[in-house]
Design an enzyme around this catalytic site. Structure first.
Site, short mmCIF file in Angstrom:
data_model
loop_
_atom_site.label_atom_id
_atom_site.label_comp_id
_atom_site.label_asym_id
_atom_site.label_seq_id
_atom_site.Cartn_x
_atom_site.Cartn_y
_atom_site.Cartn_z
N ARG A 193 0.82 -1.22 0.00
CA ARG A 193 0.00 0.00 0.00
C ARG A 193 0.85 1.27 0.00
O ARG A 193 0.44 2.28 0.58
CB ARG A 193 -0.98 0.02 1.18
CG ARG A 193 -1.78 -1.25 1.38
CD ARG A 193 -2.56 -1.65 0.17
NE ARG A 193 -3.24 -2.94 0.38
CZ ARG A 193 -3.88 -3.58 -0.57
NH1 ARG A 193 -3.93 -3.10 -1.81
NH2 ARG A 193 -4.48 -4.72 -0.33
N LYS B 38 0.70 -8.37 14.11
CA LYS B 38 -0.54 -8.68 13.42
C LYS B 38 -0.66 -10.20 13.49
O LYS B 38 0.14 -10.92 12.89
CB LYS B 38 -0.48 -8.22 11.96
CG LYS B 38 -1.69 -8.63 11.12
CD LYS B 38 -1.58 -8.06 9.71
CE LYS B 38 -2.79 -8.45 8.86
NZ LYS B 38 -2.71 -7.85 7.50
N GLU C 18 -5.98 -12.03 8.41
CA GLU C 18 -5.66 -12.10 6.98
C GLU C 18 -4.54 -13.10 6.69
O GLU C 18 -3.63 -12.83 5.91
CB GLU C 18 -5.30 -10.70 6.45
CG GLU C 18 -6.47 -9.73 6.57
CD GLU C 18 -6.17 -8.33 6.04
OE1 GLU C 18 -5.00 -7.91 6.09
OE2 GLU C 18 -7.12 -7.66 5.59
N ASP D 248 -11.92 -0.76 7.77
CA ASP D 248 -10.53 -0.69 7.32
C ASP D 248 -10.22 0.61 6.60
O ASP D 248 -10.16 0.64 5.38
CB ASP D 248 -10.22 -1.88 6.40
CG ASP D 248 -8.75 -1.97 6.05
OD1 ASP D 248 -7.94 -1.29 6.70
OD2 ASP D 248 -8.41 -2.73 5.13
N GLU E 3 -4.29 4.31 0.81
CA GLU E 3 -4.74 3.03 0.27
C GLU E 3 -6.14 3.14 -0.33
O GLU E 3 -6.39 2.59 -1.40
CB GLU E 3 -4.74 1.97 1.38
CG GLU E 3 -5.33 0.63 0.95
CD GLU E 3 -5.26 -0.44 2.03
OE1 GLU E 3 -4.78 -0.15 3.13
OE2 GLU E 3 -5.70 -1.56 1.74
#
Lengths: 710, 710
Positions: free
Chosen positions: B180, B299, B303, B377, B405
């Site tokens: 991004r 994280k 995802e 998001d 993004e």
């Protein structure tokens, strides 16, 4: 009153002087050399004698014509001379005084093609050419001459390029990353184009024009079909609009399957009339947007890219279809010969020859087949590709790699001119002695109508363009050799150093020394004696142990063939017999392990570990000798570089000092990777004169693996 | 004789003046503003009154202490003042004269923590702080004041940051690309480090310190395990060595599965003793190399990233294991709450709350849970995340996204301070009226010991750092708000404009106007009325038709829920009931479609096409109104920008002009994508006052698809 006035004057002078000093200080501070200016630095000439002589000789620039290219020639001369001499140089239509200026003229009697002549006439320096671009090249040649502080009188020269298409190939992907790029992301800001045109595009074009490059393929050969959409062609047109003002044509790599993926056709078969029509229309569309578009570069049926063989057609079928579409516009197809099938029994060395030699004579007139210098893939040292000389009826272009995919990325200092020159000077003997690769590529041996030399660019968005500032020399050397392949690597190294780093004679010699030895040093600690391709994952650190891949020729063991008996790839009659692809005059010495030059030994022979070589050492000892002296030689490079500190910009010097420290660190590591691994086969000790590796093979493998993690 | 002398003086003056002019001309030519200097330009003050006043006030800089940070404060003041005033400013140990200087002092009585005070004492400007970093922040504050040409007397101020950890999160991958990222490749040259240390790292640190940022996470949250190897920690240490001299701590994102992938353990279970030991040892190793290392950003189970749930453990189990390893060194764990499971029946809006709220109180003392501003998001407009206020016993950090993004990459001008401020000012009512998100994040509401605000960086290797030069303002605004969230977006916009673009009052207003309206304009032509996430593939152009993915919440139709009846995601009791996650005082107005503010309408309600809204228009007409006026407003931005040309550097002005042209082009395109697609459901005509889209839906889809090709 007078006294007062005098004091006032004094005071004014002091203030002005102080201001000037301050300004110089601030400016210098702000502009520690970041390498952006490349070899077009135009630093003020400090030597007053030279400066005074030049000042007398260059009082004006006279230009009679008017075109973007001519105006850029004038602008460059004015910028360069103003900066070097510290005085304004007016541009005039006709000389205001008779002597001491530069006169730019277009003349039908000028040098042919892109050539130029520089002559002294009645006290003026006259640059003559038959085309605008020639005047531009002549102007850069004059500036190059003056940047080296050479006598004005000696600038008299006539020069024409030996190669017609002198091109950069950018392996730049549309989202920014560059395949095998080590200098940041792509120079091309696709999302901003065409509305925003980065001023840097102009500096890119200036740099290229200054060394005679006249074409650029802006996208990766693993091509996105994006570039064939109107959306992207308009972006490309904005780049082309900048480049053409410097005599540079723009080309695109194409995605062979575009008729299907983009056009919605059921096939991309090159013999299908709908497909042919699609390409004809697409090409028309491109030329309607970019009238001087150069043509297509194609990677087909290679490493997973689509191509004519997907439909049972030949490379010639594919190329000719595109040639048909381009011919009305005088566009060219540059079709790459870099192909190799996933055949576990084949020798990848032979693949390009096997697929292409039989197609000789079957390509349309506006097709060039572009061949990598060696038969495998840009290794630190390769024998020349056997395709050269074996396609007399097909123009063969040369593809060199400037980006250091297999040469240590941006941390290793490897001057590539010796690699290029070694190939160009190699004698193929296809028409008897003197049939060098250069005479094939420049068209003189086989009377090619088209000639082309391409360099896979090492440029990126890094401020200094090439990551390692010393890698600028490879871009420079490529351009100079594409213009004149008779130039020596040494002459180019000296010239580049003078333009870019220093004119101090001793330091020019010291730096040229590093450059000229750098490639052999790299080869010694990486792939000595004809080893090749120990890299698998990232092409960074060698992984000679790598033995697993979807195909054998993507492992490392495929190439070195180490076993308990010895090392090397047998390409004689007892092996793959690849040497049969060369003329007997060439292969004769290579076929015999006794006579084969050591740099090519393991390219062609599987040699027992204990076999005595012409050096007097046995194979194992010779390998150790090369690996260790190669790595140790980086210490010599460091010492040489430390010795030139006084005449190099501190920012540049410090940057390169850091890179050399890294290079030494990695040379030791890479040496150890090979030596420890090969020792598991040779079972021999490292000669006692060399220190034992500090790390175990497992530790070295672990370190390599760090760089293979996502 | 006198006459001669006078002439000589005259001549000298003329020569000097000419030389100076020439030098200025050459220098200016070479340094058209490329945006590199950011808001630290220090241009010479042209207004002679101001310059004279400042000159009288700043004749020396006196520093009694000695540390890297203090020396950098002095250096910055000297560089800035010298450049702005055009006179040398000596650095002294004790003032040579009593008045008219800057005195930097460390005092236990100084402002607490990172704070500073600036006072006028006996004609001197005295910057006092209790820590070196405070002096540095005060020095930058003074320079900021002077760059705005404000009266010296008015610089008297006392300021302390409201947030303790003010951080950038870099989503930079190890090979160069930035996830991004739209400003080139990573600033960090991993292959060169640690031996080569790019001078740019210092300028990065200067820029951050100048706005109070004191931490940076250098690698992507989708973390490579590389960064936990000694090989890479030494590289990171070289960066940390630069950063700490500007009061900035270095942090790493970690790969949760590293004990397995790197350590060779059989598990990465956070409750496994071997795993805990591995992290303890690894952490020790890191601190042995980087003694002031900041900690880990994680994280996990998000995802596809590994995490404690892979072993049936909770986020708290995972975070606490790392906290245990970091605690001896006062390091912190920053654990991201950005999680959502692939549950086709779930509402992703609710996911973070559902997973984390119940873990409140279960985290170790040195853990911060980092929450994105909104529940989904980083959409152009989101309601605040319902996690804020619902974890009173857990320090919640704020995660804003600076990189655009979902905000048009580098071509759309979107000033983000209103996005940040809207969230910070939102009232959660968790402890009654005034329980704003800001009071939660700054620790005042729930007495958090640790406070943190992070911005996902928009920096890259592009010369101007942020791709779009106007996006520098987002980096700047983030830093200023992390220091003091009570600042208004308008004040920050004006300040940034004055520092970076121009001090001309009318133009400052015109540019601030653009900035302050830019986000609403973008929302209008992209996601009006509470639409969200129409992006799928590249997050560039909207693809509201996108209906295929491996999971429903990765489609576009999941979010807008367009059907023949209407549009929007019902999050009331008749739908997912996500609004239950807010306090009744918050949800009350949102629950009712009649009272729900239009910007959030479709976030919470599925509204019939013909339903009349508070604006007086029905939904369809209101959508068309927003899409069309949004796109048209870009024309207004262009006009405003054209009007300030006279006071902006031409290179910057031209660059932004190009980007605005692109933005208009894309605004039309993106408007059309939505309107044409939604029309297939609404079956209503576009109101006659608006021009019909020039393209069909199919054509628009095709254009989007261009940007999705490999």
């Amino acid at each position: 009153m007078m006294v007062l006035t005098k004091t006032l004057f004094h005071s004014k002078i002091q203030n002005l002087a102080l201001l000037l000093l301050l300004f110089v200080a601030i400016s210098n501070n702000a502009s520690a050399d970041d390498g952006y200016r490349l070899w077009l630095k135009y630093d003020r000439i400090q030597n007053t004698t030279i400066s005074a002589t030049y000042s007398k000789s260059f009082n004006f620039i006279a230009l009679s014509g008017n075109s973007d290219i001519l105006n850029n020639a004038v602008k460059e001369l004015q910028t360069g001379l103003t900066a070097m001499l510290g005085k304004p140089i007016p541009i005039v239509k006709t000389p205001v005084i008779n002597q001491g200026g530069i006169i730019l003229t277009i003349s039908a009697n000028g040098a042919s093609g892109d050539g130029y002549s520089i002559q002294m006439q009645s006290g003026n320096t006259v640059i003559t050419a038959s085309k605008d671009a020639g005047v531009l090249y002549g102007s850069f040649a004059l500036l190059r001459h003056l940047q080296q502080h050479l006598p004005v009188e000696k600038v008299v020269v006539q020069s024409s390029p030996k190669i017609q298409l002198r091109m950069l190939n950018h392996w730049d992907n549309p989202e920014g990353p560059i395949e095998r790029g080590y200098a940041g992301s792509s120079l091309w800001k696709w999302y901003e184009l065409p509305e925003t045109v980065d001023p840097r595009y102009t500096d890119y074009a200036r740099a290229n024009a200054s060394i005679g490059i006249n074409g650029t393929v802006v996208n990766n050969v693993n091509a996105s079909a994006r570039f064939l959409t109107a959306e992207y062609v308009h972006k490309v047109a904005a780049l082309a609009g900048v480049f053409r003002k410097f005599g540079i044509k723009t080309y695109l790599s194409i995605h062979f399957a575009a008729p299907k993926t983009l056009g919605g056709l059921k096939t991309s078969d090159p013999l299908d009339p709908e497909v042919r029509k699609w390409w004809i229309e697409k090409t028309k569309e491109i030329y309607s947007i970019i009238p001087d578009f150069g043509g297509f570069l194609v990677k087909a049926n290679s490493e997973g890219e689509p191509g004519p063989q997907d439909y049972g057609r030949t490379h010639a079928d594919g190329a000719n279809m595109l040639a048909e579409a381009l011919a009305p516009f005088n566009g060219v197809v540059i079709w790459r010969a870099f192909v190799y099938k996933a055949d576990p029994n084949a020798d990848r060395f032979k693949a390009a020859y096997d697929e292409f030699a039989t197609l000789d004579g079957k390509f349309a007139k506006n097709v060039i087949v572009q061949v990598k210098n060696g038969p495998i893939d840009f290794q630190p040292r390769e024998p020349f590709s056997p395709l050269f000389g074996n396609m007399p009826r097909t123009p063969l272009g040369m593809e060199f790699q400037l980006t250091q995919e297999y040469l240590g990325f941006a941390t290793h200092w490897v001057y590539e001119a010796p690699i290029f020159k070694e190939c160009l000077d190699a004698d193929t003997y296809v028409k008897g002695k003197g049939s060098t690769v250069a005479t094939i590529v420049d068209g003189s041996l086989h009377n090619y109508r088209l000639t082309c030399m391409a360099g896979v660019a090492n440029t990126g968005s890094d401020r200094n363009w090439t990551g390692n500032p010393m890698a600028q020399a490879n871009w420079y050397a490529f351009g100079r050799l594409a213009w004149d392949h008779t130039l020596s690597p040494e002459a180019i190294a000296r010239e580049w150093t003078q333009l870019t780093l220093t004119t101090e004679p001793k330091h020019v010699s010291a730096i040229s020394d590093i450059m000229l030895r750098s490639r052999d040093i790299y080869v010694d600690y990486n792939t000595p004696l004809g080893l090749s391709r120990p890299w698998t994952g990232s092409h960074y650190a060698p992984e000679p142990w790598q033995n697993r891949s979807s195909r054998p020729d993507w492992t490392a063991i495929y190439y070195h063939r180490a076993d308990s008996l010895g090392l090397g790839f047998d390409r004689t009659a007892t092996g793959s017999n690849a040497l049969l692809q060369y003329r007997p005059e060439v292969s004769r010495t290579w076929l015999n392990a006794e006579t084969c030059p050591l740099p090519y030994l393991l390219w062609f022979h599987h040699i027992p570990w204990s076999q005595k070589l012409s050096s007097g050492r046995n194979l194992w000892d010779e390998l150790c000798h090369r690996f260790y002296t190669g790595a140790d030689s980086v210490l010599w490079m460091q010492k040489q570089w430390a010795g030139v500190a006084s005449s190099i910009d501190p920012a540049i010097h410090s940057d390169v000092t850091g890179r050399l420290a890294k290079q030494y660190n990695e040379a030791i590591w890479w040496r150890d990777a090979w030596v420890l691994y090969l020792q598991t086969f040779s079972k021999k000790p490292i000669p006692a004169i060399y220190p034992k590796p500090e790390k175990t093979l497992e530790e070295v493998k672990k370190r390599v693996n760090v760089y293979l993690m996502r």
